[in-house]
Design a protein around this motif. Structure first.
Motif, PDB file in Angstrom:
ATOM      1  N   ARG A  72      32.166  38.643  36.347  1.00  0.00           N
ATOM      2  CA  ARG A  72      33.518  38.183  35.976  1.00  0.00           C
ATOM      3  C   ARG A  72      33.693  38.203  34.457  1.00  0.00           C
ATOM      4  NH1 ARG A  72      36.589  36.231  40.148  1.00  0.00           N
ATOM      5  NH2 ARG A  72      35.441  35.463  41.941  1.00  0.00           N
ATOM      6  N   TYR A  73      32.665  37.786  33.723  1.00  0.00           N
ATOM      7  CA  TYR A  73      32.751  37.815  32.261  1.00  0.00           C
ATOM      8  C   TYR A  73      32.979  39.246  31.771  1.00  0.00           C
ATOM      9  CZ  TYR A  73      31.323  37.945  27.402  1.00  0.00           C
ATOM     10  OH  TYR A  73      31.288  38.192  26.048  1.00  0.00           O
ATOM     11  N   TRP A  74      32.166  40.189  32.279  1.00  0.00           N
ATOM     12  CA  TRP A  74      32.282  41.575  31.819  1.00  0.00           C
ATOM     13  C   TRP A  74      33.643  42.160  32.140  1.00  0.00           C
ATOM     14  CZ3 TRP A  74      27.165  42.442  34.740  1.00  0.00           C
ATOM     15  CH2 TRP A  74      26.087  41.997  33.957  1.00  0.00           C
ATOM     16  N   THR A  75      34.116  41.970  33.377  1.00  0.00           N
ATOM     17  CA  THR A  75      35.407  42.556  33.737  1.00  0.00           C
ATOM     18  C   THR A  75      36.546  41.918  32.948  1.00  0.00           C
ATOM     19  OG1 THR A  75      35.657  41.078  35.648  1.00  0.00           O
ATOM     20  CG2 THR A  75      34.676  43.244  36.056  1.00  0.00           C
ATOM     21  N   THR A  76      36.466  40.623  32.737  1.00  0.00           N
ATOM     22  CA  THR A  76      37.494  39.932  31.963  1.00  0.00           C
ATOM     23  C   THR A  76      37.509  40.434  30.515  1.00  0.00           C
ATOM     24  OG1 THR A  76      37.351  37.963  33.357  1.00  0.00           O
ATOM     25  CG2 THR A  76      38.293  37.673  31.150  1.00  0.00           C
ATOM     26  N   GLU A  77      36.342  40.546  29.905  1.00  0.00           N
ATOM     27  CA  GLU A  77      36.260  40.995  28.508  1.00  0.00           C
ATOM     28  C   GLU A  77      36.698  42.449  28.352  1.00  0.00           C
ATOM     29  OE1 GLU A  77      35.619  39.203  25.614  1.00  0.00           O
ATOM     30  OE2 GLU A  77      35.980  37.628  27.090  1.00  0.00           O
ATOM     31  N   ILE A  78      36.286  43.304  29.274  1.00  0.00           N
ATOM     32  CA  ILE A  78      36.716  44.712  29.197  1.00  0.00           C
ATOM     33  C   ILE A  78      38.236  44.773  29.264  1.00  0.00           C
ATOM     34  CG2 ILE A  78      36.774  46.914  30.437  1.00  0.00           C
ATOM     35  CD1 ILE A  78      33.809  46.338  31.240  1.00  0.00           C
ATOM     36  N   ARG A  79      38.801  44.081  30.229  1.00  0.00           N
ATOM     37  CA  ARG A  79      40.260  44.103  30.375  1.00  0.00           C
ATOM     38  C   ARG A  79      40.959  43.483  29.169  1.00  0.00           C
ATOM     39  NH1 ARG A  79      38.794  43.650  36.031  1.00  0.00           N
ATOM     40  NH2 ARG A  79      39.717  45.450  37.075  1.00  0.00           N
ATOM     41  N   LYS A  80      40.421  42.376  28.666  1.00  0.00           N
ATOM     42  CA  LYS A  80      41.036  41.719  27.516  1.00  0.00           C
ATOM     43  C   LYS A  80      41.037  42.653  26.306  1.00  0.00           C
ATOM     44  CE  LYS A  80      38.897  38.131  25.913  1.00  0.00           C
ATOM     45  NZ  LYS A  80      38.398  36.785  25.579  1.00  0.00           N
ATOM     46  N   GLU A  81      39.899  43.294  26.037  1.00  0.00           N
ATOM     47  CA  GLU A  81      39.806  44.170  24.871  1.00  0.00           C
ATOM     48  C   GLU A  81      40.655  45.424  25.023  1.00  0.00           C
ATOM     49  OE1 GLU A  81      36.104  44.752  22.819  1.00  0.00           O
ATOM     50  OE2 GLU A  81      35.242  42.960  23.742  1.00  0.00           O
ATOM     51  N   LEU A  82      40.931  45.823  26.259  1.00  0.00           N
ATOM     52  CA  LEU A  82      41.770  47.003  26.498  1.00  0.00           C
ATOM     53  C   LEU A  82      43.231  46.631  26.755  1.00  0.00           C
ATOM     54  CD1 LEU A  82      39.417  49.199  28.723  1.00  0.00           C
ATOM     55  CD2 LEU A  82      39.887  49.426  26.274  1.00  0.00           C
ATOM     56  N   GLY A  83      43.530  45.336  26.762  1.00  0.00           N
ATOM     57  CA  GLY A  83      44.903  44.894  26.975  1.00  0.00           C
ATOM     58  C   GLY A  83      45.385  45.076  28.396  1.00  0.00           C
ATOM     59  N   LEU A  84      44.465  44.954  29.357  1.00  0.00           N
ATOM     60  CA  LEU A  84      44.808  45.127  30.767  1.00  0.00           C
ATOM     61  C   LEU A  84      44.946  43.775  31.447  1.00  0.00           C
ATOM     62  CD1 LEU A  84      42.152  47.863  31.619  1.00  0.00           C
ATOM     63  CD2 LEU A  84      44.552  48.227  31.042  1.00  0.00           C
ATOM     64  N   ASN A  85      45.670  43.747  32.560  1.00  0.00           N
ATOM     65  CA  ASN A  85      45.805  42.535  33.361  1.00  0.00           C
ATOM     66  C   ASN A  85      44.624  42.433  34.316  1.00  0.00           C
ATOM     67  OD1 ASN A  85      48.318  41.820  32.259  1.00  0.00           O
ATOM     68  ND2 ASN A  85      49.351  43.219  33.655  1.00  0.00           N
ATOM     69  N   GLU A  86      44.325  41.194  34.702  1.00  0.00           N
ATOM     70  CA  GLU A  86      43.289  40.958  35.709  1.00  0.00           C
ATOM     71  C   GLU A  86      43.805  41.398  37.068  1.00  0.00           C
ATOM     72  OE1 GLU A  86      40.100  39.709  35.554  1.00  0.00           O
ATOM     73  OE2 GLU A  86      40.289  39.806  33.388  1.00  0.00           O
ATOM     74  N   PRO A  87      42.961  41.970  37.904  1.00  0.00           N
ATOM     75  CA  PRO A  87      43.393  42.335  39.247  1.00  0.00           C
ATOM     76  C   PRO A  87      43.524  41.098  40.124  1.00  0.00           C
ATOM     77  CG  PRO A  87      41.063  42.686  39.076  1.00  0.00           C
ATOM     78  CD  PRO A  87      41.557  42.259  37.705  1.00  0.00           C
TER      79      PRO A  87
END
Length: 89
Positions: A72-87
Motif C-alpha cells: 500500500r505504501y509503494w502504490t500510494t507513493e508511486i501514484r502520489k509522485e505521478l499525480g494519479l488517483n488511488e484505485p
C-alpha cells in the motif's frame, strides 16, 4: 520520495509474490529498470506501460491480502509522485 531502495524492495516482493525465480543480481536489475521507468514517467507527467503494469500487479496483491503495509505504501507513493488517483479496491 521513492528511491532505488524502494524499487529494490518492490522488485524483491514481486519476485516472491509473482514467482519470478530471479537471482539477486536480476532483482537488482529489475529494481533499476523500475526506477528508470518511474523517473521517465515523472518527466513525461504520466505513467508508462511498465509502471501501469507494476501498479496493476501490486493492486492485485493488495486485493489478495498480500503484505499490505509495504505494498500500500509503494502504490500510494508511486501514484502520489505521478499525480494519479488511488484505485477503488
Amino acid at each position: 520520495m521513492l528511491d532505488y531502495a524502494d524499487f529494490y524492495r518492490i522488485a524483491d516482493c514481486a519476485n516472491m509474490n509473482w514467482k519470478g525465480g530471479f537471482a539477486p543480481i536480476e532483482i537488482a536489475e529489475n529494481a533499476y529498470n523500475y526506477l528508470c521507468e518511474f523517473q521517465s514517467s515523472k518527466e513525461k507527467g504520466e505513467p508508462n506501460d511498465t509502471i501501469k503494469y507494476l501498479l496493476t500487479n501490486l493492486d492485485e496483491d493488495i486485493a489478495n491480502g498480500e503484505d499490505l503495509e509495504d505494498i500500500r505504501y509503494w502504490t500510494t507513493e508511486i501514484r502520489k509522485e505521478l499525480g494519479l488517483n488511488e484505485p477503488i479496491i
